[in-house]
Design a protein around this motif. Structure first.
Motif, PDB file in Angstrom:
ATOM      1  N   VAL A  55       0.864  -1.288   0.077  1.00 37.61           N
ATOM      2  CA  VAL A  55      -0.069   0.150   0.256  1.00 37.61           C
ATOM      3  C   VAL A  55       0.779   1.231   0.123  1.00 37.61           C
ATOM      4  O   VAL A  55       1.868   1.213   0.581  1.00 37.61           O
ATOM      5  N   PRO A  56       0.644   2.097  -0.833  1.00 34.83           N
ATOM      6  CA  PRO A  56       1.384   3.319  -0.802  1.00 34.83           C
ATOM      7  C   PRO A  56       1.517   4.140   0.427  1.00 34.83           C
ATOM      8  O   PRO A  56       0.488   4.128   1.205  1.00 34.83           O
ATOM      9  N   GLU A  57       2.583   4.697   0.711  1.00 37.67           N
ATOM     10  CA  GLU A  57       2.638   5.261   2.198  1.00 37.67           C
ATOM     11  C   GLU A  57       1.491   6.391   2.421  1.00 37.67           C
ATOM     12  O   GLU A  57       1.103   6.362   3.684  1.00 37.67           O
ATOM     13  N   GLU A  58       1.170   7.002   1.549  1.00 40.02           N
ATOM     14  CA  GLU A  58       0.046   8.055   1.589  1.00 40.02           C
ATOM     15  C   GLU A  58      -1.109   7.543   1.956  1.00 40.02           C
ATOM     16  O   GLU A  58      -1.830   8.284   3.102  1.00 40.02           O
ATOM     17  N   GLU A  59      -1.663   6.341   1.370  1.00 39.87           N
ATOM     18  CA  GLU A  59      -2.758   5.589   1.499  1.00 39.87           C
ATOM     19  C   GLU A  59      -2.672   4.879   3.021  1.00 39.87           C
ATOM     20  O   GLU A  59      -3.696   5.014   3.690  1.00 39.87           O
ATOM     21  N   ALA A  60      -1.528   4.515   3.418  1.00 35.33           N
ATOM     22  CA  ALA A  60      -1.276   3.919   4.682  1.00 35.33           C
ATOM     23  C   ALA A  60      -1.501   5.118   6.052  1.00 35.33           C
ATOM     24  O   ALA A  60      -2.135   4.867   7.012  1.00 35.33           O
ATOM     25  N   VAL A  61      -0.900   6.213   5.497  1.00 34.61           N
ATOM     26  CA  VAL A  61      -1.064   7.133   6.653  1.00 34.61           C
ATOM     27  C   VAL A  61      -2.392   7.677   6.602  1.00 34.61           C
ATOM     28  O   VAL A  61      -2.945   7.985   7.897  1.00 34.61           O
ATOM     29  N   ALA A  62      -3.171   7.866   5.539  1.00 38.98           N
ATOM     30  CA  ALA A  62      -4.578   8.273   5.524  1.00 38.98           C
ATOM     31  C   ALA A  62      -5.409   7.370   6.187  1.00 38.98           C
ATOM     32  O   ALA A  62      -6.339   7.779   6.759  1.00 38.98           O
ATOM     33  N   ALA A  63      -5.254   5.950   6.223  1.00 37.82           N
ATOM     34  CA  ALA A  63      -6.026   5.068   6.915  1.00 37.82           C
ATOM     35  C   ALA A  63      -5.908   4.942   8.352  1.00 37.82           C
ATOM     36  O   ALA A  63      -6.809   4.874   9.038  1.00 37.82           O
ATOM     37  N   LYS A  64      -4.634   5.202   8.712  1.00 38.80           N
ATOM     38  CA  LYS A  64      -4.360   5.144  10.162  1.00 38.80           C
ATOM     39  C   LYS A  64      -5.126   6.657  10.745  1.00 38.80           C
ATOM     40  O   LYS A  64      -5.742   6.536  11.860  1.00 38.80           O
ATOM     41  N   GLU A  65      -5.066   7.588  10.122  1.00 40.20           N
ATOM     42  CA  GLU A  65      -5.568   9.014  10.663  1.00 40.20           C
ATOM     43  C   GLU A  65      -7.029   8.769  10.686  1.00 40.20           C
ATOM     44  O   GLU A  65      -7.840   9.475  11.465  1.00 40.20           O
ATOM     45  N   ALA A  66      -7.546   8.099   9.651  1.00 43.73           N
ATOM     46  CA  ALA A  66      -9.017   7.926   9.634  1.00 43.73           C
ATOM     47  C   ALA A  66      -9.637   6.743  10.711  1.00 43.73           C
ATOM     48  O   ALA A  66     -11.064   6.799  10.960  1.00 43.73           O
ATOM     49  N   LEU A  67      -8.657   6.212  11.356  1.00 45.50           N
ATOM     50  CA  LEU A  67      -9.373   5.328  12.342  1.00 45.50           C
ATOM     51  C   LEU A  67     -10.120   5.871  13.611  1.00 45.50           C
ATOM     52  O   LEU A  67      -9.746   7.105  14.176  1.00 45.50           O
ATOM     53  N   PRO A  68     -11.205   5.396  13.949  1.00 47.37           N
ATOM     54  CA  PRO A  68     -12.110   6.031  14.793  1.00 47.37           C
ATOM     55  C   PRO A  68     -11.690   5.859  16.348  1.00 47.37           C
ATOM     56  O   PRO A  68     -10.902   4.593  16.356  1.00 47.37           O
ATOM     57  N   ASP A  69     -12.296   6.519  17.198  1.00 45.32           N
ATOM     58  CA  ASP A  69     -12.148   5.979  18.689  1.00 45.32           C
ATOM     59  C   ASP A  69     -10.704   6.022  19.147  1.00 45.32           C
ATOM     60  O   ASP A  69     -10.376   5.095  19.962  1.00 45.32           O
ATOM     61  N   CYS A  70     -10.015   6.995  18.617  1.00 47.11           N
ATOM     62  CA  CYS A  70      -8.619   6.922  19.024  1.00 47.11           C
ATOM     63  C   CYS A  70      -8.311   8.543  19.561  1.00 47.11           C
ATOM     64  O   CYS A  70      -8.595   9.379  18.596  1.00 47.11           O
ATOM     65  N   THR A  71      -7.793   8.475  20.651  1.00 44.51           N
ATOM     66  CA  THR A  71      -7.165   9.971  21.246  1.00 44.51           C
ATOM     67  C   THR A  71      -5.558   9.835  21.134  1.00 44.51           C
ATOM     68  O   THR A  71      -5.077   8.887  21.889  1.00 44.51           O
ATOM     69  N   GLN A  72      -4.961  10.799  20.434  1.00 44.75           N
ATOM     70  CA  GLN A  72      -3.712  10.710  20.099  1.00 44.75           C
ATOM     71  C   GLN A  72      -3.140  12.177  20.713  1.00 44.75           C
ATOM     72  O   GLN A  72      -3.544  13.181  20.412  1.00 44.75           O
ATOM     73  N   LEU A  73      -2.011  12.125  21.657  1.00 44.24           N
ATOM     74  CA  LEU A  73      -1.572  13.250  22.578  1.00 44.24           C
ATOM     75  C   LEU A  73      -0.003  13.241  22.680  1.00 44.24           C
ATOM     76  O   LEU A  73       0.610  12.112  22.373  1.00 44.24           O
ATOM     77  N   THR A  74       0.403  14.501  22.597  1.00 42.14           N
ATOM     78  CA  THR A  74       1.933  14.533  22.938  1.00 42.14           C
ATOM     79  C   THR A  74       2.079  15.341  24.100  1.00 42.14           C
ATOM     80  O   THR A  74       1.678  16.725  23.953  1.00 42.14           O
ATOM     81  N   LEU A  75       2.672  14.715  25.183  1.00 41.61           N
ATOM     82  CA  LEU A  75       2.793  15.392  26.537  1.00 41.61           C
ATOM     83  C   LEU A  75       4.065  15.096  27.247  1.00 41.61           C
ATOM     84  O   LEU A  75       4.521  14.092  27.065  1.00 41.61           O
ATOM     85  N   PRO A  76       4.502  16.095  27.984  1.00 40.67           N
ATOM     86  CA  PRO A  76       5.789  15.568  29.149  1.00 40.67           C
ATOM     87  C   PRO A  76       5.007  14.718  30.195  1.00 40.67           C
ATOM     88  O   PRO A  76       4.523  15.076  31.083  1.00 40.67           O
ATOM     89  N   ILE A  77       5.316  13.234  29.789  1.00 37.83           N
ATOM     90  CA  ILE A  77       4.527  12.287  30.744  1.00 37.83           C
ATOM     91  C   ILE A  77       4.892  12.478  32.093  1.00 37.83           C
ATOM     92  O   ILE A  77       4.100  12.477  32.841  1.00 37.83           O
ATOM     93  N   SER A 260      -7.761   1.768  17.302  1.00 34.22           N
ATOM     94  CA  SER A 260      -9.059   2.148  17.817  1.00 34.22           C
ATOM     95  C   SER A 260      -9.171   1.666  18.960  1.00 34.22           C
ATOM     96  O   SER A 260      -8.576   0.580  19.370  1.00 34.22           O
ATOM     97  N   GLY A 261      -9.981   2.561  20.208  1.00 36.64           N
ATOM     98  CA  GLY A 261     -10.086   2.305  21.546  1.00 36.64           C
ATOM     99  C   GLY A 261      -8.811   2.549  22.428  1.00 36.64           C
ATOM    100  O   GLY A 261      -8.891   2.347  23.457  1.00 36.64           O
ATOM    101  N   TRP A 262      -7.818   3.175  21.813  1.00 35.29           N
ATOM    102  CA  TRP A 262      -6.587   3.712  22.697  1.00 35.29           C
ATOM    103  C   TRP A 262      -6.488   5.056  22.687  1.00 35.29           C
ATOM    104  O   TRP A 262      -6.931   5.866  21.892  1.00 35.29           O
ATOM    105  N   THR A 263      -6.065   5.596  24.046  1.00 35.45           N
ATOM    106  CA  THR A 263      -5.454   6.876  24.168  1.00 35.45           C
ATOM    107  C   THR A 263      -3.946   6.851  24.059  1.00 35.45           C
ATOM    108  O   THR A 263      -3.436   6.069  24.937  1.00 35.45           O
ATOM    109  N   VAL A 264      -3.175   7.148  23.121  1.00 39.94           N
ATOM    110  CA  VAL A 264      -1.909   7.226  22.904  1.00 39.94           C
ATOM    111  C   VAL A 264      -1.071   8.254  23.169  1.00 39.94           C
ATOM    112  O   VAL A 264      -1.506   9.565  22.778  1.00 39.94           O
TER     113      VAL A 264
END
Length: 283
Positions: A55-77, A260-264
């Motif tokens: 799968v081309p990289e652009e399509e793979a990234v788009a599929a990941k970005e479209a995953l539902p029920d996922c919260t993605q954050l960047t924090l000083p843990i 999906s289902g994760w807070t990363v």
């Protein structure tokens, strides 16, 4: 005419007529075809791995970005009040970049810093899954026990090279050829409510062999099998259309970490969109 090379081995067979075990010698021609019966689809990981179509990289990234029920954050843990993410997680998965000598992940996290994370508030009746190094395995168990999390099991990742040989990386005493993920559960003797968590019996192996790949941040990429094992173990952790009760700390930045289902949560400076409350210093 040259005689065929032969070898023999003893086999034991059960005779149901007389209810006896019979031992007999079987002659095997090493040049004869060896018939291997494969299990039905999907093939278990213990047998082999399925190669996905390209799968081309652009399509793979788009599929990941479209995953539902996922919260993605960047924090000083280590400097953030993580309870603002939730206090009802069933699993907290950690992959800290440990400050171990010659660690391939080249991190600076020590056990004392892990001890400041409020796992008992994040997953009061759940599980904590944590990758450790051989230098701090015992110290991590002691730190988790103080939070009333007891060790129940571990998963081992045997690291391989692309030619299926064991990948030995340098270490202070003996080579690193595998990683260990410890599994901790809230002590049910002190917290009987933890018994109510539904656990699904699974046939996923607790030892996986996989090639060592490097992520964009320079760390070792965790095999997909590890995430599937956690999700299978806790069937109530995620239902489609819900937030999900799975938390990952020290996740990789970027869309590849989305599930999906994760807070990363990736470790790094917080952006205005992802800033949360800072951890209060104890006096």
């Amino acid at each position: 005419r040259a005689q065929k090379p032969q070898k023999s081995h003893m086999i034991t067979a059960y005779n149901s007529d007389n209810q006896m075990l019979l031992r007999k010698k079987k002659i095997v021609d090493p040049r004869a075809p060896n018939i291997l019966k494969l299990p039905p689809h999907p093939i278990p990981v213990s047998w082999g791995r399925v190669i996905k179509p390209f799968v081309p990289e652009e399509e793979a990234v788009a599929a990941k970005e479209a995953l539902p029920d996922c919260t993605q954050l960047t924090l000083p843990i280590l400097d953030t009040d993580l309870t603002t993410l939730g206090t009802d997680f069933l699993a907290v998965y950690c992959n800290p970049p440990w400050a171990a000598p010659l660690n391939p992940d080249r991190g600076n996290v020590v056990v004392d810093q892990i001890a400041t994370i409020p796992f008992q508030k994040l997953a009061p009746y759940g599980f904590v899954f944590m990758w450790v190094e051989k230098e701090n395995l015992s110290a991590v168990c002691d730190a988790m026990l103080k939070k009333s999390f007891v060790y129940v099991e571990n998963l081992t990742w045997v690291q391989q090279k692309p030619n299926n040989t064991i990948a030995n990386s340098a270490a202070e005493y003996v080579c690193r050829s595998h990683r260990t993920m410890l599994m901790f559960r809230r002590d049910v003797r002190q917290f009987p409510e933890a018994k109510e968590v539904e656990l699904r019996h699974q046939r996923n192996a607790d030892c996986t062999l996989d090639v060592t790949c490097t992520t964009a941040s320079g760390r070792r990429k965790v095999p997909e099998h590890v995430y599937k094992a956690m999700e299978t173990l806790l069937p109530e952790a995620y239902a489609p259309g819900s937030r999900g009760r799975l938390l990952e700390l020290w996740a990789e930045p970027g869309s590849d970490a989305r599930r999906s289902g994760w807070t990363v949560v990736a470790d790094g400076p917080a952006t205005p969109e992802t800033s949360l409350g800072k951890k209060k210093n104890k006096k």
